[in-house]
Design an enzyme around this catalytic site. Structure first.
Site, PDB file in Angstrom:
ATOM      1  N   LYS A  18     -34.201 -48.603 -17.219  1.00 40.19           N
ATOM      2  CA  LYS A  18     -35.355 -48.452 -16.575  1.00 40.19           C
ATOM      3  C   LYS A  18     -36.345 -47.406 -16.617  1.00 40.19           C
ATOM      4  CE  LYS A  18     -34.259 -45.040 -13.573  1.00 40.19           C
ATOM      5  NZ  LYS A  18     -35.459 -43.779 -13.556  1.00 40.19           N
ATOM      6  N   ALA A 105     -32.152 -38.738 -19.808  1.00 44.35           N
ATOM      7  CA  ALA A 105     -33.691 -38.938 -20.464  1.00 44.35           C
ATOM      8  C   ALA A 105     -34.397 -39.549 -19.257  1.00 44.35           C
ATOM      9  CB  ALA A 105     -33.416 -40.025 -21.400  1.00 44.35           C
ATOM     10  N   GLY A 106     -33.924 -39.958 -17.990  1.00 39.57           N
ATOM     11  CA  GLY A 106     -34.817 -40.406 -16.848  1.00 39.57           C
ATOM     12  C   GLY A 106     -34.793 -41.811 -16.892  1.00 39.57           C
ATOM     13  N   SER A 111     -26.374 -44.621 -14.763  1.00 38.05           N
ATOM     14  CA  SER A 111     -26.380 -45.563 -13.525  1.00 38.05           C
ATOM     15  C   SER A 111     -26.169 -47.006 -13.921  1.00 38.05           C
ATOM     16  CB  SER A 111     -27.793 -45.043 -12.385  1.00 38.05           C
ATOM     17  OG  SER A 111     -27.646 -43.835 -12.421  1.00 38.05           O
ATOM     18  N   ASP A 144     -29.750 -44.287  -7.684  1.00 40.81           N
ATOM     19  CA  ASP A 144     -30.351 -45.374  -8.369  1.00 40.81           C
ATOM     20  C   ASP A 144     -29.597 -46.203  -8.984  1.00 40.81           C
ATOM     21  OD1 ASP A 144     -29.454 -43.849 -10.411  1.00 40.81           O
ATOM     22  OD2 ASP A 144     -31.152 -43.839 -11.509  1.00 40.81           O
TER      23      ASP A 144
END
Length: 278
Positions: A18, A105-106, A111, A144
């Site tokens: 995402k 890497a965000g 997750s 998340d």
């Protein structure tokens, strides 16, 4: 939506990542967490996760290197979580996880793996848990993780676990992800942010033309993290210079993405890991 295939007692799915569209840190909580507001948007960069029924559970990882012990992997934790609550129904599986999504890497790759594992086990073991209950289990894996149970554009608040759908479709645009070899210390980044009320209501993001996002939607992590890692600020500038309609860092970094008119993208002089989706 992710492809899945069931062959007798096995299954393979492809957990996607995402990006964050806007990210505001609104409050520092008494429990040590922070309240935030953001929009999670699914992106078709994928890992591969396979489960095969076995006499004894095991997990094998290939692809990009993953730090930590395999038993700390969220896929393994997802299996143990369901075996604990449904010991009579949740069997043992040989698990193979192939990593293509960069770590740290965000983009929520870990997750996604954990959440997809819960959904796969729900199907393989016929647990018949609704998405709402799977999201409760996913939250035990990470803030998340519940997003990936729904895997559609969502406005997220609280720690990131409170979600409501938003109407948003970026299929008319191209998306470029740039993943430099930069490690971002998320805890330190949080400590450098002064919480504030969200300057824009991200629940209305679908009503604002993408061409205007640059002037209204921001990521609170960018200021402190760009100071620590100027290369990230440079990547964002180069994306805009190449014609990006909107560019931002995802989550607490270090991925920086650009949204372009179809067919356009940035070309970088230095070697950087990039992913491009038209």
């Amino acid at each position: 939506m992710p492809y899945s295939q069931r062959i007798k007692n096995s299954m393979i799915r492809f957990p996607n990542c995402k990006i964050n569209l806007g990210l505001y840190i609104t409050n520092r909580r008494a429990d040590g967490y922070h309240d935030l507001e953001t929009v999670f948007y699914p992106v078709p960069l994928q890992d591969a996760l396979e489960m095969i029924a076995a006499k004894e559970s095991s997990i094998h990882l290939t692809g990009k290197a993953v730090s930590g012990n395999n038993q700390d992997n969220l896929v393994w934790k997802a299996l143990q979580l369901l075996k604990q609550d449904f010991p009579e129904k949740t069997g043992d599986f040989e698990i193979h996880l192939h990593k293509a999504i960069p770590m740290g890497a965000g983009m929520g790759g870990g997750s996604a793996d954990g959440a997809f594992a819960l959904a796969m086990l729900n199907d393989l073991c016929s647990l018949k848990l609704p998405k709402e209950q799977l999201a409760v289990y996913a939250l035990q894996l990470g803030s998340d993780c519940p997003f990936f149970i729904y895997n559609t554009p969502q406005f997220a608040s609280g720690r990131g676990e409170k979600m409501q759908p938003v109407t948003l479709d970026l299929s008319k645009y191209s998306l470029q992800l740039v993943c430099p070899n930069v490690h971002v210390a998320t805890g330190k980044a949080f400590s450098m942010i002064t919480p504030r009320p969200a300057p824009f209501d991200l629940r209305t993001i679908g009503e604002l033309p993408v061409s205007k996002w640059k002037h209204h939607i921001s990521n609170d992590f960018e200021t402190p993290i760009f100071e620590q890692h100027p290369v990230l600020a440079s990547i964002k500038q180069q994306l805009y210079a190449a014609g990006a309609v909107y560019a931002s860092m995802s989550g607490s970094g270090s991925t920086v993405f650009g949204i372009f008119e179809k067919g356009r993208k940035a070309i970088f002089e230095i070697s950087l890991e990039t992913f491009y989706f038209e």
